[in-house]
Design a protein around this motif. Structure first.
Motif, PDB file in Angstrom:
ATOM      1  N   SER A  63       1.092  -1.517  -0.042  1.00  0.00           N
ATOM      2  CA  SER A  63      -0.119  -0.277   0.161  1.00  0.00           C
ATOM      3  C   SER A  63       1.068   1.004  -0.204  1.00  0.00           C
ATOM      4  CB  SER A  63      -0.869   0.314   1.417  1.00  0.00           C
ATOM      5  OG  SER A  63      -0.415  -0.270   2.459  1.00  0.00           O
ATOM      6  N   ARG A  64       2.266   1.259   0.819  1.00  0.00           N
ATOM      7  CA  ARG A  64       3.104   2.027   0.402  1.00  0.00           C
ATOM      8  C   ARG A  64       3.079   2.993  -0.865  1.00  0.00           C
ATOM      9  NH1 ARG A  64       7.394   5.076   4.033  1.00  0.00           N
ATOM     10  NH2 ARG A  64       6.406   3.633   5.722  1.00  0.00           N
ATOM     11  N   ARG A  65       3.979   1.312  -1.729  1.00  0.00           N
ATOM     12  CA  ARG A  65       3.573   1.676  -2.950  1.00  0.00           C
ATOM     13  C   ARG A  65       2.479   1.945  -4.164  1.00  0.00           C
ATOM     14  NH1 ARG A  65       5.654  -3.315  -5.585  1.00  0.00           N
ATOM     15  NH2 ARG A  65       3.973  -3.946  -6.243  1.00  0.00           N
ATOM     16  N   ASP A  66       1.139   1.712  -3.619  1.00  0.00           N
ATOM     17  CA  ASP A  66       0.328   2.471  -4.161  1.00  0.00           C
ATOM     18  C   ASP A  66       0.055   3.905  -4.244  1.00  0.00           C
ATOM     19  OD1 ASP A  66      -0.544  -0.130  -5.225  1.00  0.00           O
ATOM     20  OD2 ASP A  66      -1.749  -0.209  -3.677  1.00  0.00           O
ATOM     21  N   PHE A  67       0.401   4.496  -2.484  1.00  0.00           N
ATOM     22  CA  PHE A  67      -0.181   5.665  -2.088  1.00  0.00           C
ATOM     23  C   PHE A  67       0.992   6.911  -2.944  1.00  0.00           C
ATOM     24  CE2 PHE A  67       1.957   9.093   0.371  1.00  0.00           C
ATOM     25  CZ  PHE A  67       0.673   9.507   0.211  1.00  0.00           C
ATOM     26  N   ILE A  68       2.590   5.201  -2.871  1.00  0.00           N
ATOM     27  CA  ILE A  68       3.451   6.534  -3.601  1.00  0.00           C
ATOM     28  C   ILE A  68       3.185   7.027  -5.365  1.00  0.00           C
ATOM     29  CG2 ILE A  68       5.830   6.756  -4.549  1.00  0.00           C
ATOM     30  CD1 ILE A  68       6.264   5.799  -1.165  1.00  0.00           C
ATOM     31  N   GLN A  69       2.496   5.695  -5.973  1.00  0.00           N
ATOM     32  CA  GLN A  69       2.207   5.865  -7.492  1.00  0.00           C
ATOM     33  C   GLN A  69       0.965   7.012  -6.907  1.00  0.00           C
ATOM     34  OE1 GLN A  69       1.112   2.222  -7.958  1.00  0.00           O
ATOM     35  NE2 GLN A  69       3.764   1.827  -8.982  1.00  0.00           N
ATOM     36  N   THR A  70      -0.040   6.781  -5.951  1.00  0.00           N
ATOM     37  CA  THR A  70      -1.281   8.142  -6.104  1.00  0.00           C
ATOM     38  C   THR A  70      -0.630   9.212  -6.512  1.00  0.00           C
ATOM     39  OG1 THR A  70      -2.409   5.988  -5.921  1.00  0.00           O
ATOM     40  CG2 THR A  70      -3.318   8.144  -5.088  1.00  0.00           C
ATOM     41  N   ALA A  71       0.219   9.413  -5.101  1.00  0.00           N
ATOM     42  CA  ALA A  71       1.194  10.766  -5.353  1.00  0.00           C
ATOM     43  C   ALA A  71       1.649  11.353  -5.585  1.00  0.00           C
ATOM     44  CB  ALA A  71       1.799  11.047  -4.124  1.00  0.00           C
ATOM     45  N   PHE A  72       2.112  10.185  -7.111  1.00  0.00           N
ATOM     46  CA  PHE A  72       3.362  10.660  -8.132  1.00  0.00           C
ATOM     47  C   PHE A  72       2.091  11.274  -9.318  1.00  0.00           C
ATOM     48  CE2 PHE A  72       5.127   8.801 -11.912  1.00  0.00           C
ATOM     49  CZ  PHE A  72       6.037  10.378 -12.404  1.00  0.00           C
ATOM     50  N   ALA A  73       1.037  10.160  -9.294  1.00  0.00           N
ATOM     51  CA  ALA A  73      -0.081  10.267 -10.921  1.00  0.00           C
ATOM     52  C   ALA A  73      -0.355  11.906 -10.348  1.00  0.00           C
ATOM     53  CB  ALA A  73      -0.579   9.645 -10.544  1.00  0.00           C
ATOM     54  N   LEU A  74      -0.438  12.292  -9.016  1.00  0.00           N
ATOM     55  CA  LEU A  74      -1.166  13.649  -9.078  1.00  0.00           C
ATOM     56  C   LEU A  74       0.214  14.498  -8.672  1.00  0.00           C
ATOM     57  CD1 LEU A  74      -4.128  12.621  -5.537  1.00  0.00           C
ATOM     58  CD2 LEU A  74      -4.039  14.161  -7.836  1.00  0.00           C
ATOM     59  N   GLY A  75       1.346  14.173  -8.937  1.00  0.00           N
ATOM     60  CA  GLY A  75       2.322  15.429  -8.854  1.00  0.00           C
ATOM     61  C   GLY A  75       2.802  16.112  -8.004  1.00  0.00           C
ATOM     62  N   ALA A  76       2.048  15.920  -6.686  1.00  0.00           N
ATOM     63  CA  ALA A  76       1.935  15.713  -5.105  1.00  0.00           C
ATOM     64  C   ALA A  76       3.432  15.804  -4.385  1.00  0.00           C
ATOM     65  CB  ALA A  76       0.671  15.539  -4.617  1.00  0.00           C
ATOM     66  N   THR A  77       3.386  16.659  -3.467  1.00  0.00           N
ATOM     67  CA  THR A  77       4.792  16.567  -2.695  1.00  0.00           C
ATOM     68  C   THR A  77       3.887  15.211  -1.704  1.00  0.00           C
ATOM     69  OG1 THR A  77       5.083  18.648  -2.451  1.00  0.00           O
ATOM     70  CG2 THR A  77       5.410  17.301  -0.580  1.00  0.00           C
ATOM     71  N   ALA A  78       4.361  14.094  -1.349  1.00  0.00           N
ATOM     72  CA  ALA A  78       3.666  13.242  -0.589  1.00  0.00           C
ATOM     73  C   ALA A  78       4.987  13.166   0.706  1.00  0.00           C
ATOM     74  CB  ALA A  78       3.768  12.362  -1.912  1.00  0.00           C
ATOM     75  N   ALA A  79       3.178  13.057   1.704  1.00  0.00           N
ATOM     76  CA  ALA A  79       4.378  12.334   3.225  1.00  0.00           C
ATOM     77  C   ALA A  79       4.122  11.244   3.163  1.00  0.00           C
ATOM     78  CB  ALA A  79       4.007  13.114   3.950  1.00  0.00           C
ATOM     79  N   VAL A  80       4.189   9.957   3.996  1.00  0.00           N
ATOM     80  CA  VAL A  80       3.555   8.648   4.206  1.00  0.00           C
ATOM     81  C   VAL A  80       3.730   8.103   5.489  1.00  0.00           C
ATOM     82  CG1 VAL A  80       3.564   6.045   3.854  1.00  0.00           C
ATOM     83  CG2 VAL A  80       4.492   7.954   1.858  1.00  0.00           C
ATOM     84  N   ALA A  81       2.729   8.513   6.656  1.00  0.00           N
ATOM     85  CA  ALA A  81       2.807   8.077   7.968  1.00  0.00           C
ATOM     86  C   ALA A  81       3.092   6.501   7.688  1.00  0.00           C
ATOM     87  CB  ALA A  81       1.919   8.346   7.962  1.00  0.00           C
ATOM     88  N   GLY A  82       4.337   6.291   8.908  1.00  0.00           N
ATOM     89  CA  GLY A  82       5.062   5.550   9.651  1.00  0.00           C
ATOM     90  C   GLY A  82       4.116   4.463  10.934  1.00  0.00           C
ATOM     91  N   VAL A  83       4.323   3.894  11.350  1.00  0.00           N
ATOM     92  CA  VAL A  83       3.910   3.005  11.677  1.00  0.00           C
ATOM     93  C   VAL A  83       3.634   3.549  13.498  1.00  0.00           C
ATOM     94  CG1 VAL A  83       3.336   0.596  13.559  1.00  0.00           C
ATOM     95  CG2 VAL A  83       4.243   0.615  11.034  1.00  0.00           C
ATOM     96  N   ALA A  84       4.567   4.134  13.673  1.00  0.00           N
ATOM     97  CA  ALA A  84       5.393   4.292  14.619  1.00  0.00           C
ATOM     98  C   ALA A  84       5.824   5.679  14.555  1.00  0.00           C
ATOM     99  CB  ALA A  84       6.543   3.340  16.114  1.00  0.00           C
ATOM    100  N   GLY A  85       4.924   6.340  16.460  1.00  0.00           N
ATOM    101  CA  GLY A  85       5.043   7.837  15.850  1.00  0.00           C
ATOM    102  C   GLY A  85       5.480   8.239  17.472  1.00  0.00           C
ATOM    103  N   LYS A  86       7.187   9.330  17.357  1.00  0.00           N
ATOM    104  CA  LYS A  86       7.875  10.089  17.887  1.00  0.00           C
ATOM    105  C   LYS A  86       7.618  10.826  18.367  1.00  0.00           C
ATOM    106  CE  LYS A  86      11.312   6.948  15.429  1.00  0.00           C
ATOM    107  NZ  LYS A  86      12.145   7.136  13.723  1.00  0.00           N
ATOM    108  N   PRO A  87       8.120  11.379  19.407  1.00  0.00           N
ATOM    109  CA  PRO A  87       8.203  13.008  19.307  1.00  0.00           C
ATOM    110  C   PRO A  87       8.728  14.165  18.226  1.00  0.00           C
ATOM    111  CG  PRO A  87       8.887  11.698  21.558  1.00  0.00           C
ATOM    112  CD  PRO A  87       8.997  11.028  20.331  1.00  0.00           C
ATOM    113  N   SER A  88       8.422  14.928  18.009  1.00  0.00           N
ATOM    114  CA  SER A  88       8.660  16.239  17.517  1.00  0.00           C
ATOM    115  C   SER A  88      10.370  16.300  17.484  1.00  0.00           C
ATOM    116  CB  SER A  88       8.237  17.445  16.560  1.00  0.00           C
ATOM    117  OG  SER A  88       8.735  18.190  15.751  1.00  0.00           O
ATOM    118  N   THR A  89      11.170  16.409  16.389  1.00  0.00           N
ATOM    119  CA  THR A  89      12.439  17.206  17.444  1.00  0.00           C
ATOM    120  C   THR A  89      13.023  18.355  16.685  1.00  0.00           C
ATOM    121  OG1 THR A  89      13.383  15.524  14.913  1.00  0.00           O
ATOM    122  CG2 THR A  89      13.620  14.377  16.843  1.00  0.00           C
TER     123      THR A  89
END
Ligand code: FE2
Length: 730
Positions: A5-31
């Motif tokens: 699904s990560r690959r699907d999403f990146i393809q979608t984002a690519f098709a939309l010509g969008a800057t993409a951000a993909v969420a990871g499973v584990a969250g971390k405090p902002s640095t």
């Protein structure tokens, strides 16, 4: 997100010509180093078009200050000193800047699940769109943008859609018609207040904006020192180029259109709403031009080519209204890349009334706004464009001018409207040679022309196909304009009040323009729904600056009345409505005044806080109950007595109508029922700075149970708060 699904999403984002951000499973405090600097992000933040695993994020970060913002505008923005300059930091130049975007599961950014960078530049007026994927369905997230020096935007909140097969109830708001030049947007404050106190399951998932997000027609305060109706004119935008027509100004360039969006987004209530919910945006007419259609403008009774302005309007909309909409063939969400067009005369129209001129075709094709937004198992939102493909509106043509009749304000015989709509298809292909109304007799200028279309050929096919194939419980037509008939029964006027009604029977009220008088096309849509056994058809609409609840039917008595769906129209957020203009403009001595305004004795009248006594909106009664009820109300000032003279044939399709109401509407769609609530505020002349957005006039709900394929929808009305008695029609 798994690998696939990560690959699907990146393809979608690519098709939309969008800057993409993909969420990871584990969250971390902002640095990241982040300190809020709203002045550097003067238009705030926004999110849009939630899907179950992704959402679009937006902001504007002007490295170069914007010149055309007025002083009043900066004041309006309170803490946001509009047009502030972000000093160029390392990695930034006057030409571009890099922003970091973070998405978190909590507002303190201790659980950041996606981080990405995006670039803003003058080419998109310093706006950006970032597609964030890998999100969980029906989840709440927070996001923020930060520049390379740690100066950050405000924190926005967004929500993802339910998963495709999720049957949980869906709640959303629909709004339209905000006019920051002439009013206040505190309806949004009320919406925020109510959402914050609601139980999580009852909160809004998104806000559907059905257009007139901006009004491109701007009066500067000095243009009308007396103001507009009840309103003070605000000095929110001055066009750098612009054109003055009569006493107002219109944008002529891309920068002019951009300036209006910026001005509107400095409104604190609107900006807070965009930071709280994802918006699903669609344009109506004013995002381009008041009477605009295709790449054409109409002013002072004349149409003129305006292809360059259509492209400029589309580009500004694209930049300021995040949506999963790209230029066909270009497919880039980061920038618009406008086609080069010229304002060239459009002389040839095809069989669907579409101008066959290269610049017109290119201008309209520069952005396709109609689209399907899926939201869980219960909602398919089918959003359409009512202006870019429509044929010429026949009642607005100069040839139709003699049909205006001052004896019967805003009334045109229904049979005349039908002739004008159907063109050569009228009467099974045998249209009359001339059209008569009173002393006016004009050649039937529509005799050889095709029937009116608002959709155009391609959009209509697309729309019907979406209806036919939808698996959702509710097929919701997001129509920026209303579809419910507004008609009057002047044939029932008793003799002696005015001249005899010269029509054959009923009259259409308020002229044409939307699907309520595009009879041929509307019948085609509703017949399709009936023939295909489509159930759960619901329309949500704007444009009318009034609240309407009713049933979707192609014909009214004496034609068979066969409803195929439910329809709700929301009042305007702030733009003035018909009742306000009648109060100011309708002649006091007109023999038919009682049909439009009820001048009540002082004890029965409504008075605002300043003690101004306003007439009651008799026009609500006119459209539901008819002329006899209005005349009786004028005589007795007794609503119950007046309703006894109701004409039951006039409007069996209407459950509620308030031609003077402002505010917003919500929808709650479950696997069993569809409910819409109207939240009506007093005329929003000045901003109310209370946390609750000020008092309500009323809250009324209409609910339909899902009907069987061969069944008929029914609406049940509940008044939840206040007293809308002059709007209640049951
Ligand atoms: Fe509007």
């Amino acid at each position: 997100m798994d690998q696939l699904s990560r690959r699907d999403f990146i393809q979608t984002a690519f098709a939309l010509g969008a800057t993409a951000a993909v969420a990871g499973v584990a969250g971390k405090p902002s640095t990241a180093i982040w300190h809020e600097r709203r002045d550097l992000f003067p238009e705030g933040v926004a999110s849009a078009e939630p899907q179950s695993d992704s959402v679009l994020l937006w902001t504007r970060y002007p490295v170069v200050p914007t010149a055309s913002v007025t002083a009043a505008n900066a004041t309006m923005a309170n803490s946001t000193a509009a047009g502030a300059k972000a000093a160029a930091a390392p990695g930034e130049s006057a030409a571009s800047a890099t922003l970091t975007v973070e998405v978190s599961k909590d507002p303190a950014f201790q659980n950041v699940i996606a981080t990405s960078t995006t670039t803003v530049s003058a080419a998109s007026d310093w706006t950006c769109r970032v597609l964030v994927g890998g999100l969980e369905p029906s989840h709440e997230y927070w996001y923020r943008f930060t520049d390379s020096k740690g100066s950050g935007s405000r924190v926005g909140r967004t929500l993802t859609a339910p998963a495709e097969n999720d049957t949980r109830p869906v709640k959303f708001a629909f709004v339209s018609c905000q006019n920051a030049n002439q009013g206040s947007q505190h309806a949004y404050r009320r919406m925020i207040f109510e959402d914050e106190k609601a139980a999580p399951a009852d909160r809004l998932g998104f806000v559907l904006h059905l257009g007139d997000f901006i009004y491109e027609i701007v009066w500067y305060p000095e243009d009308r020192p007396q103001g507009m109706y009840d309103r003070r004119l605000r000095d929110i935008v001055r066009y750098e180029h612009g054109e003055k027509i009569a006493d107002f100004h219109i944008p002529t360039t891309l920068n002019d259109y951009r300036a209006v969006y910026r001005a509107y987004l400095h409104d604190p209530d609107l900006q807070d709403a965009r930071a709280r919910w994802p918006f699903v945006n669609m344009w109506d007419n004013h995002e381009f031009s008041w009477l605009g259609w295709q790449g054409i403008q109409e002013f002072e009774g004349k149409s003129r080519p305006a292809q360059t302005r259509k492209v400029a309007a589309n580009q500004a909309w694209f930049e300021y209204q995040p949506a999963r909409v790209t230029r066909p063939g270009v497919a880039v969400l980061e920038r618009f890349d406008p086609p080069v067009v010229h304002d060239a005369p459009i002389e040839k129209f095809d069989d669907h009334g579409f101008g066959q001129e290269a610049n017109n075709i290119a201008a309209v094709a520069s952005l396709t706004g109609y689209r399907l937004v899926k939201y869980g198992r219960n909602v398919d939102l089918i959003i359409t464009d009512q202006h870019s493909y429509r044929s010429s509106e026949p009642t607005g043509r100069p040839e139709a001018e003699p049909l205006d009749n001052a004896d019967f304000p805003d009334l045109v015989p229904q049979e005349v409207m039908e002739i004008l709509d159907a063109g050569r298809e009228y009467n099974d292909g045998k249209p009359p040679d001339s059209i008569e109304f009173g002393t006016a007799r004009i050649p039937n200028f529509r005799k050889h022309e095709p029937a009116q279309t608002i959709f155009g050929k391609t959009q209509k096919q697309w729309f019907l196909e979406r209806l036919r194939t939808s698996q959702a419980t509710w097929k919701i037509w997001g129509n920026t304009e209303g579809t419910l008939d507004s008609r009057v029964d002047p044939q029932n006027l008793p003799p002696g009040i005015t001249k005899p009604w010269p029509g054959a029977g009923y009259a259409a009220f308020g002229g044409g323009g939307d699907h309520s008088s595009a009879y041929v096309e509307r019948a085609e849509i509703y017949d399709f729904i009936r023939q295909h056994g489509i159930t759960g058809f619901a329309t949500v609409a704007g444009d009318r600056h009034s609240f309407w609840a009713g049933l979707a039917a192609k014909g009214l008595p004496p034609q068979p009345f066969d409803p195929v769906g439910v329809v709700f129209v929301t009042g305007s957020i702030s733009a003035p409505g018909l009742v306000e203009s009648l109060e100011h403009k309708f002649p006091a001595a007109h023999p038919l005044r009682a049909l439009y305004l009820a001048d009540t004795p002082a004890k029965a009248a409504t008075a605002d806080e300043a003690g101004k006594v306003s007439p009651l909106p008799a026009v609500n009664m006119l459209l539901k109950h008819g002329v006899k009820s209005c005349l009786e109300y004028q005589r007795s000032h007794d609503i119950a007595q007046a309703r006894k003279l109701s004409n039951p044939q006039l409007a069996p399709h209407l459950s509620f109508i308030d031609m003077g109401g402002h505010g917003y509407a919500t929808v709650r769609a479950t696997s069993q029922s569809f409910e819409s609530e109207f939240v009506c505020i007093p005329r929003p002349v000045e901003r109310i700075e209370r946390p609750d957005g000020g008092p309500l006039l009323y809250r009324v709900a209409h609910r339909a149970q899902l009907w069987a394929k061969d069944g008929r929808p029914k609406l049940e009305q509940t008044v939840l708060e206040g007293n809308p008695e002059f709007s209640l029609t049951t």
